[in-house]
Design an enzyme around this catalytic site. Structure first.
Site, PDB file in Angstrom:
ATOM      1  N   HIS A   1       0.827  -1.193   0.000  1.00  0.00           N
ATOM      2  CA  HIS A   1       0.000   0.000   0.000  1.00  0.00           C
ATOM      3  C   HIS A   1       0.863   1.246   0.000  1.00  0.00           C
ATOM      4  O   HIS A   1       2.031   1.212   0.369  1.00  0.00           O
ATOM      5  CB  HIS A   1      -0.954   0.013   1.208  1.00  0.00           C
ATOM      6  CG  HIS A   1      -0.278  -0.184   2.530  1.00  0.00           C
ATOM      7  ND1 HIS A   1       0.111  -1.419   2.988  1.00  0.00           N
ATOM      8  CD2 HIS A   1       0.093   0.701   3.478  1.00  0.00           C
ATOM      9  CE1 HIS A   1       0.677  -1.284   4.173  1.00  0.00           C
ATOM     10  NE2 HIS A   1       0.681  -0.013   4.500  1.00  0.00           N
ATOM     11  N   GLY A   2       0.244   2.311  -0.464  1.00  0.00           N
ATOM     12  CA  GLY A   2       0.918   3.596  -0.504  1.00  0.00           C
ATOM     13  C   GLY A   2      -0.084   4.714  -0.324  1.00  0.00           C
ATOM     14  O   GLY A   2      -1.255   4.579  -0.668  1.00  0.00           O
TER      15      GLY A   2
END
Length: 150
Positions: free
Chosen positions: A67-68
């Protein structure tokens, strides 16, 4: 929260074939750009790679939640990829990973981000569900399995 509430049919990819962690993250950034063209592919990849530098998002048992955080989105964008062959991903149990639930989350929305991560991890604790995901032959079948989880 169920996976089906955050993953759509176009973001469910079964039987993909990757050979490295970097290639998986590149694919996630490509797919994100296709679905959200206002987000640059390079920026998405950079956000994902930055998070991985803090520590692997491989949570064990063949599962990773890369995730970012990004500006320019209002809600969580998610996808699921299931690899034909497990890929080395520096997971906490040192096992290779074949189920990837990737997230792009709004910058600064920490509470929703943590709730989403917890809900996904909870969904993926179900061994039978994971087995079904791993045996999906195509994208449509994978999405049907996710929808049936409801």
């Amino acid at each position: 929260m169920k996976l089906s509430s955050i993953i759509n049919k176009d973001c469910s990819k079964a039987a993909v074939l990757f050979n490295s962690k970097k290639r998986i993250l590149e694919y996630v950034s490509e797919l994100t750009h296709e679905q959200l063209p206002h987000l640059e592919q390079h920026d998405v990849l950079s956000a994902l790679m930055s998070r991985e530098k803090l520590g692997s998002t491989g949570i064990g048992k063949g599962i990773a939640i890369p995730h970012g955080r990004m500006q320019g989105i209002e809600q969580v964008f998610a996808m699921i990829l299931v690899s034909k062959k497990p890929v080395p991903f520096d997971a906490i149990d040192n096992r290779p990973v074949d189920i990837f639930v990737a997230l792009i989350v709004p910058e600064g929305d920490n509470q929703q981000h943590l709730k989403t991560l917890a809900a996904i991890a909870e969904s993926l604790k179900d061994k039978e569900f994971c087995k079904q995901l791993r045996h999906a032959c195509n994208d449509t079948e994978l999405y049907s399995i996710i929808k049936a989880q409801d």
